[in-house]
Design a protein around this motif. Structure first.
Motif, short mmCIF file in Angstrom:
data_model
loop_
_atom_site.label_atom_id
_atom_site.label_comp_id
_atom_site.label_asym_id
_atom_site.label_seq_id
_atom_site.Cartn_x
_atom_site.Cartn_y
_atom_site.Cartn_z
N GLY A 118 0.85 -1.18 0.00
CA GLY A 118 0.00 0.00 0.00
C GLY A 118 0.88 1.23 0.00
O GLY A 118 2.05 1.16 0.37
N ASP A 119 0.29 2.32 -0.44
CA ASP A 119 1.08 3.52 -0.61
C ASP A 119 0.81 4.48 0.55
O ASP A 119 -0.25 5.09 0.63
CB ASP A 119 0.70 4.15 -1.95
N PHE A 120 1.77 4.58 1.46
CA PHE A 120 1.65 5.55 2.54
C PHE A 120 2.13 6.89 2.01
O PHE A 120 3.17 6.97 1.36
CB PHE A 120 2.50 5.13 3.74
N LYS A 121 1.37 7.95 2.30
CA LYS A 121 1.75 9.28 1.79
C LYS A 121 1.98 10.25 2.92
O LYS A 121 1.58 10.00 4.06
CB LYS A 121 0.63 9.84 0.91
N VAL A 122 2.55 11.38 2.57
CA VAL A 122 2.71 12.46 3.55
C VAL A 122 2.12 13.74 2.95
O VAL A 122 1.99 13.84 1.73
CB VAL A 122 4.21 12.72 3.89
N PRO A 123 1.74 14.70 3.79
CA PRO A 123 1.24 15.98 3.23
C PRO A 123 2.30 16.62 2.33
O PRO A 123 3.50 16.38 2.51
CB PRO A 123 1.01 16.84 4.48
N GLU A 124 1.84 17.42 1.40
CA GLU A 124 2.75 18.05 0.44
C GLU A 124 3.84 18.87 1.17
O GLU A 124 3.53 19.59 2.12
CB GLU A 124 1.95 18.97 -0.48
N ASN A 125 5.04 18.76 0.71
CA ASN A 125 6.21 19.47 1.28
C ASN A 125 6.45 19.18 2.76
O ASN A 125 7.05 19.98 3.46
CB ASN A 125 6.08 21.00 1.10
N TYR A 126 5.94 18.06 3.22
CA TYR A 126 6.07 17.76 4.66
C TYR A 126 7.53 17.74 5.12
O TYR A 126 7.87 18.36 6.13
CB TYR A 126 5.40 16.41 4.96
N PHE A 127 8.38 17.07 4.37
CA PHE A 127 9.76 16.91 4.83
C PHE A 127 10.53 18.24 4.87
O PHE A 127 11.48 18.38 5.63
CB PHE A 127 10.51 15.86 3.98
N GLU A 128 10.06 19.20 4.07
CA GLU A 128 10.72 20.52 4.11
C GLU A 128 10.46 21.24 5.44
O GLU A 128 11.19 22.14 5.84
CB GLU A 128 10.24 21.39 2.95
N LYS A 184 19.76 14.08 6.15
CA LYS A 184 20.08 12.74 5.67
C LYS A 184 19.08 11.69 6.19
O LYS A 184 18.70 10.78 5.47
CB LYS A 184 21.50 12.37 6.10
N TYR A 185 18.69 11.84 7.42
CA TYR A 185 17.93 10.75 8.05
C TYR A 185 16.43 10.99 8.23
O TYR A 185 15.71 10.06 8.57
CB TYR A 185 18.55 10.40 9.41
N LYS A 186 15.97 12.24 8.07
CA LYS A 186 14.56 12.48 8.41
C LYS A 186 13.59 11.62 7.60
O LYS A 186 12.62 11.09 8.15
CB LYS A 186 14.19 13.97 8.32
N GLU A 187 13.89 11.46 6.30
CA GLU A 187 12.95 10.67 5.49
C GLU A 187 12.99 9.18 5.82
O GLU A 187 11.95 8.59 6.09
CB GLU A 187 13.18 10.91 4.00
N PRO A 188 14.19 8.54 5.80
CA PRO A 188 14.18 7.10 6.13
C PRO A 188 13.65 6.81 7.53
O PRO A 188 12.93 5.84 7.73
CB PRO A 188 15.65 6.68 5.99
#
Lengths: 152, 183
Positions: free
Chosen positions: A35-45, B27-31
């Motif tokens: 299954g495809d787990f998603k995150v909100p847009e630009n979340y990691f930024e 480097k690590y936040k995504e994984p």
């Protein structure tokens, strides 16, 4: 004649072919996508050092606030305790449960569960009877650090 | 990333700490997020655990003895934080961790941040009915394709025991999937 009781039961007689576990896959049932787990847009930024340090700063303020309440409660209890001790020692006696009830519901205004909330859940989760080396190492590694680092 | 020992020294040094921590985060936040998300399933929960994880890393880096690789140490913290999060949530709701995870799996159908058909939801359900260690090793091996050696460092379990756990987990899931596919 050797008796059955002379068998050495400590030897592990059950073995697997060399590399057996390495070959185990579930490819033969066609690897199912999970299954495809998603995150909100630009979340990691949005995940940056400010977010991490800011969150911790807020939690410190909350802890301080609770600590202030707790200290006020304890101070009030001590004052009233002293008052009771000085003026009523000879005339009134309370049993332990009456004092606890009185302090819990009338005097301090904190229930036992509210007091429990003053502490981190993790502090109550250490069971030294069942703790293993890994748990202990993890607890030591992550629980006793210098908070001042966060402010520098 | 530069030589790991040098990088760790920079993380411990107050003057270079913030800049080095930013590099570590990028480097690590995504994984680490995905590792946590596969354990807790919900995005908001994963976000909370991710923050707690990096706060702990930041606070505890001075105590890091370099007996393992930095990344396995971070994964170890993330794993423990995820499991503690589930335990706390279970306590709050007077349920077991397993009940909480089954409820969480059932919510996936309505979760805007999850796309999956019935079979994929069923697979998540099966994974979440596994005992914790089997579940973790299955996720780390099957989904994240990590090496047993690294999983062993993260979970503090011998490689042999992990391989056996993975074997049992695969067998259980395979059996259930075949059942579903034949109906």
């Amino acid at each position: 004649m050797k008796s059955k009781n002379n068998l050495n039961l400590n030897i592990n007689r059950f073995k697997t072919p060399k590399g057996y576990f390495d070959k185990i896959t579930i490819d033969d049932i066609n690897k199912i996508e999970l299954g495809d787990f998603k995150v909100p847009e630009n979340y990691f930024e949005t995940i940056n050092i400010n977010l991490i340090t800011k969150t911790n700063y807020i939690s410190k303020i909350i802890n301080f606030k609770y600590s202030k309440h707790a200290l006020s409660g304890i101070a009030a209890a001590l004052i009233v305790g002293l008052f009771i001790n000085v003026f009523f020692t000879d005339t009134i006696t309370f049993n332990k449960s009456e004092i606890i009830d009185y302090m819990s519901y009338e005097l301090v205004g904190y229930s036992s569960s509210e007091y429990v909330e003053l502490f981190e859940v993790n502090e109550f989760e250490i069971n030294f009877d069942h703790i293993n080396d890994n748990d202990f190492d993890y607890f030591i590694e992550t629980s006793f650090s210098d908070d001042q680092n966060l402010n520098n | 990333m530069e030589n790991e020992s040098k990088f760790i020294a920079k993380l411990k040094n107050k003057e270079s700490q913030n800049k080095s921590f930013e590099i570590l985060l990028s480097k690590y936040k995504e994984p680490i997020y995905w590792h946590i998300r596969k354990i807790v399933l919900d995005h908001d929960d994963a976000h909370d655990v991710l923050q707690n994880t990096f706060i702990k890393v930041f606070k505890a880096i001075n105590g890091f003895k370099e007996q393992s690789k930095l990344y396995t140490w971070i994964y170890r913290i993330a794993t423990n934080e995820s499991l503690n999060f589930i335990k706390s949530k279970a306590k709050k709701h007077f349920k077991t961790s397993e009940e909480i995870m089954i409820a969480q799996t059932n919510k996936l159908k309505e979760d805007p941040y999850f796309d999956g058909d019935e079979l994929q939801i069923k697979l998540q359900e099966l994974i979440n009915t596994l005992p914790v260690k089997q579940k973790l090793v299955f996720q780390m091996k099957y989904e994240q394709e990590m090496k047993f050696k690294d999983i062993s460092e993260i979970l503090g379990t011998s490689e042999g025991a992990l391989k056996a756990s993975y074997h049992i987990a695969v067998k259980k899931i395979k059996k259930e999937i075949i059942k579903i596919q034949t109906f």
